[in-house]
Design a protein around this motif. Structure first.
Motif, PDB file in Angstrom:
ATOM      1  N   PHE A   1      94.789   9.061  14.116  1.00 42.82           N
ATOM      2  CA  PHE A   1      93.459   8.550  14.433  1.00 42.82           C
ATOM      3  C   PHE A   1      93.340   8.251  15.921  1.00 42.82           C
ATOM      4  CE2 PHE A   1      90.655   4.932  15.190  1.00 42.82           C
ATOM      5  CZ  PHE A   1      89.464   5.416  14.659  1.00 42.82           C
ATOM      6  N   LEU A   2      94.354   7.607  16.485  1.00 41.31           N
ATOM      7  CA  LEU A   2      94.344   7.284  17.907  1.00 41.31           C
ATOM      8  C   LEU A   2      94.319   8.554  18.752  1.00 41.31           C
ATOM      9  CD1 LEU A   2      94.523   5.095  20.089  1.00 41.31           C
ATOM     10  CD2 LEU A   2      97.016   5.198  19.885  1.00 41.31           C
ATOM     11  N   TYR A   3      95.115   9.539  18.355  1.00 41.24           N
ATOM     12  CA  TYR A   3      95.180  10.827  19.064  1.00 41.24           C
ATOM     13  C   TYR A   3      93.827  11.525  19.047  1.00 41.24           C
ATOM     14  CZ  TYR A   3      96.654  15.670  19.982  1.00 41.24           C
ATOM     15  OH  TYR A   3      96.787  16.934  20.493  1.00 41.24           O
ATOM     16  N   GLU A   4      93.223  11.614  17.861  1.00 45.92           N
ATOM     17  CA  GLU A   4      91.958  12.334  17.725  1.00 45.92           C
ATOM     18  C   GLU A   4      90.812  11.596  18.408  1.00 45.92           C
ATOM     19  OE1 GLU A   4      89.100  14.263  14.236  1.00 45.92           O
ATOM     20  OE2 GLU A   4      91.188  13.730  13.791  1.00 45.92           O
ATOM     21  N   SER A   5      90.783  10.269  18.292  1.00 42.12           N
ATOM     22  CA  SER A   5      89.703   9.507  18.910  1.00 42.12           C
ATOM     23  C   SER A   5      89.765   9.611  20.432  1.00 42.12           C
ATOM     24  CB  SER A   5      89.744   8.046  18.473  1.00 42.12           C
ATOM     25  OG  SER A   5      90.930   7.411  18.876  1.00 42.12           O
ATOM     26  N   ALA A   6      90.971   9.623  20.999  1.00 44.11           N
ATOM     27  CA  ALA A   6      91.119   9.782  22.445  1.00 44.11           C
ATOM     28  C   ALA A   6      90.635  11.153  22.888  1.00 44.11           C
ATOM     29  CB  ALA A   6      92.574   9.569  22.856  1.00 44.11           C
ATOM     30  N   GLN A   7      90.944  12.180  22.091  1.00 39.93           N
ATOM     31  CA  GLN A   7      90.525  13.540  22.425  1.00 39.93           C
ATOM     32  C   GLN A   7      89.006  13.682  22.368  1.00 39.93           C
ATOM     33  OE1 GLN A   7      92.018  16.768  19.856  1.00 39.93           O
ATOM     34  NE2 GLN A   7      92.630  17.799  21.734  1.00 39.93           N
ATOM     35  N   VAL A   8      88.389  13.139  21.328  1.00 39.93           N
ATOM     36  CA  VAL A   8      86.934  13.186  21.199  1.00 39.93           C
ATOM     37  C   VAL A   8      86.277  12.426  22.347  1.00 39.93           C
ATOM     38  CG1 VAL A   8      84.995  12.331  19.816  1.00 39.93           C
ATOM     39  CG2 VAL A   8      86.893  13.512  18.698  1.00 39.93           C
TER      40      VAL A   8
ATOM     41  N   ARG B   1      95.407  -0.446  30.829  1.00 39.47           N
ATOM     42  CA  ARG B   1      95.909   0.720  31.560  1.00 39.47           C
ATOM     43  C   ARG B   1      95.299   2.006  31.007  1.00 39.47           C
ATOM     44  NH1 ARG B   1     100.664  -2.258  31.581  1.00 39.47           N
ATOM     45  NH2 ARG B   1     101.597  -1.162  29.833  1.00 39.47           N
ATOM     46  N   MET B   2      95.252   2.098  29.685  1.00 37.33           N
ATOM     47  CA  MET B   2      94.660   3.288  29.069  1.00 37.33           C
ATOM     48  C   MET B   2      93.177   3.398  29.426  1.00 37.33           C
ATOM     49  SD  MET B   2      96.522   3.192  25.308  1.00 37.33           S
ATOM     50  CE  MET B   2      95.929   4.810  24.784  1.00 37.33           C
TER      51      MET B   2
ATOM     52  N   TYR C   1      94.612  16.325  30.457  1.00 34.56           N
ATOM     53  CA  TYR C   1      94.540  14.897  30.740  1.00 34.56           C
ATOM     54  C   TYR C   1      94.562  14.054  29.464  1.00 34.56           C
ATOM     55  CZ  TYR C   1      94.234  15.636  35.690  1.00 34.56           C
ATOM     56  OH  TYR C   1      94.557  15.982  36.984  1.00 34.56           O
ATOM     57  N   HIS C   2      94.162  14.639  28.348  1.00 32.04           N
ATOM     58  CA  HIS C   2      94.317  13.937  27.072  1.00 32.04           C
ATOM     59  C   HIS C   2      95.796  13.738  26.760  1.00 32.04           C
ATOM     60  CE1 HIS C   2      94.897  14.204  22.586  1.00 32.04           C
ATOM     61  NE2 HIS C   2      94.234  13.079  22.717  1.00 32.04           N
ATOM     62  N   ALA C   3      96.584  14.791  26.939  1.00 35.93           N
ATOM     63  CA  ALA C   3      98.029  14.685  26.697  1.00 35.93           C
ATOM     64  C   ALA C   3      98.659  13.684  27.659  1.00 35.93           C
ATOM     65  CB  ALA C   3      98.684  16.057  26.845  1.00 35.93           C
ATOM     66  N   LEU C   4      98.212  13.700  28.913  1.00 33.18           N
ATOM     67  CA  LEU C   4      98.735  12.782  29.923  1.00 33.18           C
ATOM     68  C   LEU C   4      98.424  11.332  29.559  1.00 33.18           C
ATOM     69  CD1 LEU C   4     100.111  13.088  32.778  1.00 33.18           C
ATOM     70  CD2 LEU C   4      97.829  12.743  33.729  1.00 33.18           C
ATOM     71  N   LEU C   5      97.199  11.096  29.112  1.00 35.21           N
ATOM     72  CA  LEU C   5      96.789   9.736  28.744  1.00 35.21           C
ATOM     73  C   LEU C   5      97.501   9.270  27.477  1.00 35.21           C
ATOM     74  CD1 LEU C   5      94.935   7.240  29.003  1.00 35.21           C
ATOM     75  CD2 LEU C   5      93.208   8.512  27.727  1.00 35.21           C
ATOM     76  N   PHE C   6      97.563  10.131  26.470  1.00 32.47           N
ATOM     77  CA  PHE C   6      98.145   9.728  25.187  1.00 32.47           C
ATOM     78  C   PHE C   6      99.635   9.434  25.319  1.00 32.47           C
ATOM     79  CE2 PHE C   6      99.434  10.533  20.687  1.00 32.47           C
ATOM     80  CZ  PHE C   6      98.661   9.528  20.122  1.00 32.47           C
ATOM     81  N   GLU C   7     100.290  10.083  26.275  1.00 28.65           N
ATOM     82  CA  GLU C   7     101.729   9.882  26.470  1.00 28.65           C
ATOM     83  C   GLU C   7     102.063   8.450  26.904  1.00 28.65           C
ATOM     84  OE1 GLU C   7     104.919  11.776  29.483  1.00 28.65           O
ATOM     85  OE2 GLU C   7     103.803  13.254  28.287  1.00 28.65           O
ATOM     86  N   VAL C   8     101.064   7.714  27.400  1.00 26.48           N
ATOM     87  CA  VAL C   8     101.281   6.334  27.844  1.00 26.48           C
ATOM     88  C   VAL C   8     101.831   5.476  26.704  1.00 26.48           C
ATOM     89  CG1 VAL C   8     100.077   4.240  28.636  1.00 26.48           C
ATOM     90  CG2 VAL C   8      99.537   6.448  29.664  1.00 26.48           C
ATOM     91  N   ILE C   9     101.470   5.810  25.480  1.00 31.29           N
ATOM     92  CA  ILE C   9     101.879   4.982  24.339  1.00 31.29           C
ATOM     93  C   ILE C   9     103.318   5.269  23.897  1.00 31.29           C
ATOM     94  CG2 ILE C   9     101.160   6.527  22.444  1.00 31.29           C
ATOM     95  CD1 ILE C   9      99.965   4.086  21.058  1.00 31.29           C
TER      96      ILE C   9
ATOM     97  N   LYS D   1     108.715  10.005  16.099  1.00 29.44           N
ATOM     98  CA  LYS D   1     108.735  11.216  15.274  1.00 29.44           C
ATOM     99  C   LYS D   1     107.315  11.639  14.920  1.00 29.44           C
ATOM    100  CE  LYS D   1     110.606  13.200  11.022  1.00 29.44           C
ATOM    101  NZ  LYS D   1     109.317  13.845  10.678  1.00 29.44           N
ATOM    102  N   GLN D   2     106.483  10.667  14.508  1.00 33.39           N
ATOM    103  CA  GLN D   2     105.081  10.992  14.193  1.00 33.39           C
ATOM    104  C   GLN D   2     104.347  11.507  15.425  1.00 33.39           C
ATOM    105  OE1 GLN D   2     102.610   8.300  12.028  1.00 33.39           O
ATOM    106  NE2 GLN D   2     104.171   7.805  10.507  1.00 33.39           N
ATOM    107  N   TYR D   3     104.635  10.912  16.578  1.00 33.86           N
ATOM    108  CA  TYR D   3     104.012  11.335  17.832  1.00 33.86           C
ATOM    109  C   TYR D   3     104.339  12.800  18.110  1.00 33.86           C
ATOM    110  CZ  TYR D   3     103.201  11.558  22.906  1.00 33.86           C
ATOM    111  OH  TYR D   3     102.782  11.930  24.169  1.00 33.86           O
ATOM    112  N   LEU D   4     105.615  13.153  18.030  1.00 28.87           N
ATOM    113  CA  LEU D   4     106.030  14.526  18.310  1.00 28.87           C
ATOM    114  C   LEU D   4     105.462  15.497  17.298  1.00 28.87           C
ATOM    115  CD1 LEU D   4     109.740  13.793  19.348  1.00 28.87           C
ATOM    116  CD2 LEU D   4     107.822  14.375  20.857  1.00 28.87           C
ATOM    117  N   ASP D   5     105.333  15.058  16.047  1.00 28.70           N
ATOM    118  CA  ASP D   5     104.739  15.909  15.020  1.00 28.70           C
ATOM    119  C   ASP D   5     103.294  16.265  15.348  1.00 28.70           C
ATOM    120  OD1 ASP D   5     107.078  15.974  13.570  1.00 28.70           O
ATOM    121  OD2 ASP D   5     106.464  14.406  12.152  1.00 28.70           O
ATOM    122  N   LEU D   6     102.572  15.342  16.000  1.00 24.46           N
ATOM    123  CA  LEU D   6     101.183  15.599  16.365  1.00 24.46           C
ATOM    124  C   LEU D   6     101.064  16.791  17.314  1.00 24.46           C
ATOM    125  CD1 LEU D   6      99.817  11.986  16.984  1.00 24.46           C
ATOM    126  CD2 LEU D   6      99.049  13.574  15.226  1.00 24.46           C
TER     127      LEU D   6
END
Length: 203
Positions: A77-84, A152-153, A178-186, A196-201
Motif C-alpha cells: 500500500f505504501l509503495y503504490e500510494s507513493a507511486q500514484v 524527510r519523505m 525518483y519513486h524508487a529513490l524515495l521509497f528506498e528511504v524506508i 524481504k517484502q520490500y525486495l519482493d515488491l
C-alpha cells in the motif's frame, strides 16, 4: 470541453512547459485563440487559475488514493500510494517546482497545505506504527524518529521534480526513478521480514 476547463487545461500545459512566472494571461488566451477579455470573464487573475489547479491536484490525489485497496499488505500500500502520488505531482509539476513561492504568496493555499500536511503526517505515523506491530519495521530507537522519517519523505516528495529537471532529462523515466529513490528511504528501518517484502515488491 467547457471554456473554463479548456483554460485550465491549457494553463496547466503552459505552466508545466514554461514555468509559472513566465506565462501570462495574454499567452494563455492567445494559445486558445480567444481574447483576453473572454479569458478574464472566467478568471480575473493568474492566481485564480493557479488556485483552481492546486485544488484540482488535491482532488485528483484524494480520488486516486481512495482507489487503492486498503486490503493490500501495508508495504505494498505504501509503495503504490507513493507511486500514484508522484505520478500526479508530475502531471501538475509546475506547482512543486515553485511550491514554497506559491504558498508564500497565497494565504489560502498555504493554510490548506499546512492542514493537509498535518493529516498526512498522522496517516503516515499510524502506518509506521502498524508496520512495527506487524514486525515489518523495527521499534523506534530515537524519540519521534518515525515522525521525522515522514518529514524527510515529505521534503523529498515535495522537491523531487526540481532535482529531476536538473539531473534527469528523460521525462518517461523520471517518476519511476525518483519513486524508487524515495521509497528506498524506508529500507534501513525495516526488519528482516520487512526487507524481504520490500525486495519482493521490486521483483
Amino acid at each position: 470541453m467547457k471554456t473554463k476547463e479548456r483554460i485550465l487545461f491549457k494553463a496547466l500545459e503552459l505552466f508545466n512547459d514554461h514555468g509559472l512566472k513566465d506565462v501570462t494571461l495574454r499567452q494563455i488566451a492567445s494559445s486558445l485563440e480567444m481574447s483576453q477579455g473572454n479569458l478574464n470573464y472566467h478568471f480575473k487573475t493568474k492566481a485564480e487559475i493557479v488556485s483552481q489547479l492546486y485544488f484540482a491536484l488535491v482532488e485528483k490525489m484524494d480520488y486516486e488514493m481512495n482507489k487503492i485497496s486498503h486490503d493490500k499488505p501495508l508495504l505494498s500500500f505504501l509503495y503504490e500510494s507513493a507511486q500514484v502520488s508522484m505520478s500526479i505531482l508530475f502531471q501538475y509539476r509546475f506547482i512543486t517546482r515553485d511550491l514554497y513561492h506559491l504558498l508564500g504568496s497565497d494565504k489560502t493555499l498555504k493554510k490548506h497545505y499546512l492542514q493537509l500536511q498535518q493529516v498526512r503526517k498522522q496517516q503516515y505515523v499510524l502506518l509506521f506504527e502498524n508496520l512495527t506491530h506487524q514486525g515489518l519495521m523495527r521499534e523506534e530507537e530515537l524519540e519521534g524518529e518515525y515522525e521525522r522519517l515522514y518529514k524527510r519523505m515529505n521534503i523529498l516528495g515535495d522537491n523531487w521534480v526540481n532535482a529531476a529537471d536538473f539531473f534527469n532529462k528523460e521525462d518517461a523515466s523520471k517518476v519511476d526513478y525518483y519513486h524508487a529513490l524515495l521509497f528506498e528511504v524506508i529500507y534501513p528501518y525495516l526488519t528482516k521480514q520487512g526487507k524481504k517484502q520490500y525486495l519482493d515488491l521490486f521483483n
